[in-house]
Design a protein around this motif. Structure first.
Motif, short mmCIF file in Angstrom:
data_model
loop_
_atom_site.label_atom_id
_atom_site.label_comp_id
_atom_site.label_asym_id
_atom_site.label_seq_id
_atom_site.Cartn_x
_atom_site.Cartn_y
_atom_site.Cartn_z
N ASN A 138 5.82 14.76 10.00
CA ASN A 138 6.15 13.86 11.31
C ASN A 138 7.71 12.84 10.73
O ASN A 138 7.89 12.37 11.68
N GLN A 139 7.68 12.60 9.72
CA GLN A 139 8.70 11.90 8.73
C GLN A 139 9.90 12.55 9.00
O GLN A 139 11.20 12.64 9.80
N ILE A 142 10.89 11.93 13.16
CA ILE A 142 11.64 10.78 13.25
C ILE A 142 13.38 10.89 12.97
O ILE A 142 13.40 9.92 13.10
N SER A 145 14.46 12.73 15.60
CA SER A 145 15.15 11.70 16.71
C SER A 145 15.69 10.86 16.89
O SER A 145 16.36 10.14 17.76
N ASN A 146 16.21 9.91 15.76
CA ASN A 146 16.58 8.44 15.47
C ASN A 146 18.21 9.12 15.63
O ASN A 146 19.09 8.41 16.27
N LYS A 182 8.97 13.59 21.07
CA LYS A 182 7.55 13.62 20.69
C LYS A 182 6.77 14.57 21.66
O LYS A 182 5.65 15.91 20.60
N ARG A 185 7.36 17.57 18.69
CA ARG A 185 7.06 17.09 17.42
C ARG A 185 5.36 17.87 18.08
O ARG A 185 5.13 18.90 17.50
#
Length: 263
Positions: A138-139, A142, A145-146, A182, A185
């Motif tokens: 998930n990291q 993130i 995504s950022n 999301k 992911r």
């Protein structure tokens, strides 16, 4: 052509730099996603160094396997060999005029997250311990995504009038929601858990079936419907700079947050 592969995260960054330089020289839009991916890799490296991940050694191994799938697809395409279908489509679109910067980024993310990340995650795991990877998995998403959200915000600042029109019709929200990080992911994690349980002799068939499904998503990103496609074409006509300038502008965006430059 020699298919270059990395053995460390530093080698990943070095090989991505080579592709970026080659893309700038050839005016190839392949360099747009590669630049974004390089920034993701640098941030993963920094995260490993400061202990942001639960297992730094495993994360570097995952990063290398993950990157090598992109590198293999790139060199296969350059050698006119058959790459995976979703990467083949992404590279073909990089040779055409109409896709805008965000579409090039999403095409790369689609192939790399929806296909490659699940496979790489399964290859560093077993059925018994893949759950332990979820937090670090998930990291990665993130971080990616950022970076994508920041590029999208820059695009909105560049085209405020068009953004208002798109929001009034609900079309821009639908386009990016349909391809939200999301969703990517969650789909990649589900696939990783399925792939890790797949017997070795069935993995190639499983990969090909997944590849075909992801290639269909790529086609939707490339052609998101009449209205959105028409607006994107309008944006494309007024994008400033050649491909090399756009690649370098993506680098500037990451180096000078929260400033935005015209891409």
């Amino acid at each position: 052509m020699n298919i270059k592969q990395a053995t460390t995260i530093n080698e990943v960054i070095q090989l991505l730099d080579e592709i970026i330089e080659e893309s700038i020289s050839e005016q190839s839009a392949v360099g747009l996603f590669t630049m974004l991916y390089r920034e993701v890799t640098v941030k993963i490296k920094e995260g490993i160094q400061i202990g942001s991940f639960q297992n730094g050694e495993r994360m570097e191994k995952l990063d290398v396997i993950f990157a090598n799938r992109y590198l293999k697809a790139y060199y296969q395409y350059k050698a006119k060999e058959k790459a995976s279908e979703c990467w083949e489509f992404s590279f073909q679109q990089a040779e055409t005029f109409w896709p805008i910067v965000v579409q090039h980024l999403l095409l790369g993310i689609n192939a790399h997250v929806n296909l490659d990340l699940g496979i790489a995650s399964a290859e560093v795991s077993t059925v018994e311990n893949i759950k332990d990877l979820e937090s670090d998995f998930n990291q990665i998403n993130i971080i990616l995504s950022n970076l994508v959200e920041h590029v999208e915000k820059c695009l909105i600042k560049i085209w405020p009038t068009l953004t208002i029109i798109l929001k009034l019709t609900g079309k821009i929200d639908n386009f990016f929601i349909d391809f939200s990080m999301k969703t990517a992911r969650d789909g990649a994690w589900k696939f990783a858990n399925e792939f890790v349980t797949t017997p070795e002799e069935q993995r190639e068939d499983c990969t090909q079936k997944r590849d075909k499904r992801i290639a269909e998503i790529a086609r939707l990103v490339s052609n998101p419907g009449y209205f959105v496609s028409a607006v994107f074409k309008f944006i494309r006509l007024f994008e400033r700079g050649d491909v090399a300038q756009k690649i370098m502008n993506l680098k500037i965006i990451e180096e000078k947050k929260p400033e935005c430059v015209v891409i």
